[in-house]
Design a protein around this motif. Sequence first.
Motif, PDB file in Angstrom:
ATOM      1  N   GLN A   1       0.814  -1.227   0.000  1.00 55.97           N
ATOM      2  CA  GLN A   1       0.000   0.000   0.000  1.00 55.97           C
ATOM      3  C   GLN A   1       0.840   1.267   0.000  1.00 55.97           C
ATOM      4  OE1 GLN A   1      -2.720  -0.801   3.291  1.00 55.97           O
ATOM      5  NE2 GLN A   1      -4.223  -1.581   1.834  1.00 55.97           N
ATOM      6  N   THR A   2       2.093   1.190  -0.508  1.00 53.15           N
ATOM      7  CA  THR A   2       2.878   2.408  -0.713  1.00 53.15           C
ATOM      8  C   THR A   2       2.582   3.007  -2.090  1.00 53.15           C
ATOM      9  OG1 THR A   2       4.764   1.062  -1.444  1.00 53.15           O
ATOM     10  CG2 THR A   2       4.742   1.757   0.854  1.00 53.15           C
ATOM     11  N   VAL A   3       1.965   2.216  -2.965  1.00 48.71           N
ATOM     12  CA  VAL A   3       1.430   2.733  -4.229  1.00 48.71           C
ATOM     13  C   VAL A   3      -0.070   2.457  -4.233  1.00 48.71           C
ATOM     14  CG1 VAL A   3       1.407   2.492  -6.734  1.00 48.71           C
ATOM     15  CG2 VAL A   3       3.577   2.419  -5.514  1.00 48.71           C
ATOM     16  N   ASP A   4      -0.846   3.545  -4.342  1.00 44.10           N
ATOM     17  CA  ASP A   4      -2.304   3.469  -4.234  1.00 44.10           C
ATOM     18  C   ASP A   4      -2.897   3.139  -5.602  1.00 44.10           C
ATOM     19  OD1 ASP A   4      -4.903   3.674  -3.407  1.00 44.10           O
ATOM     20  OD2 ASP A   4      -4.922   5.874  -3.434  1.00 44.10           O
ATOM     21  N   ALA A   5      -2.812   1.864  -5.976  1.00 43.06           N
ATOM     22  CA  ALA A   5      -3.267   1.446  -7.303  1.00 43.06           C
ATOM     23  C   ALA A   5      -3.506  -0.049  -7.309  1.00 43.06           C
ATOM     24  CB  ALA A   5      -2.212   1.813  -8.354  1.00 43.06           C
ATOM     25  N   GLU A   6      -3.980  -0.529  -8.450  1.00 48.15           N
ATOM     26  CA  GLU A   6      -4.067  -1.968  -8.700  1.00 48.15           C
ATOM     27  C   GLU A   6      -3.244  -2.273  -9.951  1.00 48.15           C
ATOM     28  OE1 GLU A   6      -8.025  -3.356  -9.231  1.00 48.15           O
ATOM     29  OE2 GLU A   6      -8.717  -2.670  -7.255  1.00 48.15           O
ATOM     30  N   VAL A   7      -2.459  -3.337  -9.911  1.00 42.43           N
ATOM     31  CA  VAL A   7      -1.778  -3.780 -11.120  1.00 42.43           C
ATOM     32  C   VAL A   7      -2.746  -4.698 -11.854  1.00 42.43           C
ATOM     33  CG1 VAL A   7       0.231  -4.938 -12.104  1.00 42.43           C
ATOM     34  CG2 VAL A   7       0.481  -3.579 -10.012  1.00 42.43           C
ATOM     35  N   ALA A   8      -3.357  -4.149 -12.903  1.00 41.04           N
ATOM     36  CA  ALA A   8      -4.449  -4.841 -13.579  1.00 41.04           C
ATOM     37  C   ALA A   8      -3.961  -5.815 -14.645  1.00 41.04           C
ATOM     38  CB  ALA A   8      -5.387  -3.825 -14.217  1.00 41.04           C
ATOM     39  N   LEU A   9      -2.744  -5.549 -15.198  1.00 41.39           N
ATOM     40  CA  LEU A   9      -2.315  -6.331 -16.354  1.00 41.39           C
ATOM     41  C   LEU A   9      -0.817  -6.187 -16.578  1.00 41.39           C
ATOM     42  CD1 LEU A   9      -3.625  -7.995 -18.735  1.00 41.39           C
ATOM     43  CD2 LEU A   9      -3.567  -5.876 -20.069  1.00 41.39           C
ATOM     44  N   LEU A  10      -0.172  -7.281 -16.964  1.00 38.69           N
ATOM     45  CA  LEU A  10       1.187  -7.246 -17.500  1.00 38.69           C
ATOM     46  C   LEU A  10       1.087  -7.476 -19.001  1.00 38.69           C
ATOM     47  CD1 LEU A  10       4.356  -7.307 -17.153  1.00 38.69           C
ATOM     48  CD2 LEU A  10       4.112  -9.799 -17.128  1.00 38.69           C
ATOM     49  N   VAL A  11       1.710  -6.609 -19.774  1.00 36.08           N
ATOM     50  CA  VAL A  11       1.779  -6.761 -21.232  1.00 36.08           C
ATOM     51  C   VAL A  11       3.222  -7.053 -21.600  1.00 36.08           C
ATOM     52  CG1 VAL A  11       1.478  -5.615 -23.463  1.00 36.08           C
ATOM     53  CG2 VAL A  11      -0.155  -5.189 -21.606  1.00 36.08           C
ATOM     54  N   CYS A  12       3.424  -8.116 -22.357  1.00 41.16           N
ATOM     55  CA  CYS A  12       4.778  -8.542 -22.700  1.00 41.16           C
ATOM     56  C   CYS A  12       4.884  -8.795 -24.199  1.00 41.16           C
ATOM     57  CB  CYS A  12       5.134  -9.807 -21.914  1.00 41.16           C
ATOM     58  SG  CYS A  12       6.862 -10.279 -22.048  1.00 41.16           S
TER      59      CYS A  12
END
Length: 199
Positions: free
Chosen positions: A30-41
């Motif tokens: 919770q030091t970054v207020d976000a969600e990691v929704a997707l990795l694109v490779c």
Amino acid sequence: MSKEGPIRLAVFASGSGSNFEALVEAVRKQTVDAEVALLVCDKPDAFALTRAKRLAVPSVSFYPKQFPSKGSFEKEVLDHLEEAGVDLIVLAGYMRIIGSTLLEAFDNRIINIHPSLLPFYPGKQGIQDAFDAGAIETGVTVHLVDEGIDTGEILAQEKVAIDPDDTIESLEEKIHAVEHVLYPEVIQTYIKKLQKEYA
């Protein structure tokens, strides 16, 4: 602009994905207020995808050469970003130049991290170029992405000394250690700016 819920990130990676994992950890702490929704490779054999699976982050991967044009490749990526409700793209060792399709859809919402003190040593081999030049310092730059190569607005920089006894491997370790701390901090600052715009 209005936005409900946390800012949703897509991370783009081509290689190991260590910055991707550091960012996921920062989100979970919770030091970054976000969600990691997707990795694109863009490399379906990249280790970043293994990390995504272990971290339970959805991922998509494509060989760009399978598409007739850069625009058609980016349109496919954009479809996945829209489906995942992505607000902000974060490049983490992504070795492709972002084209107009994504730049227009995510204007001022694509951030990159580069392993040098820009404008010095842009391009794919920032660490190697600084080392080969005999520079006494290099560093890390976080910047917005534009149509150039590592030319967008600089958001933050941090210096890293190149010691006489450094090898390219030890310098890479020092750079990565700085990246893993600096990148989440800068992303969090930028997210706060986006949240104000959405408010």
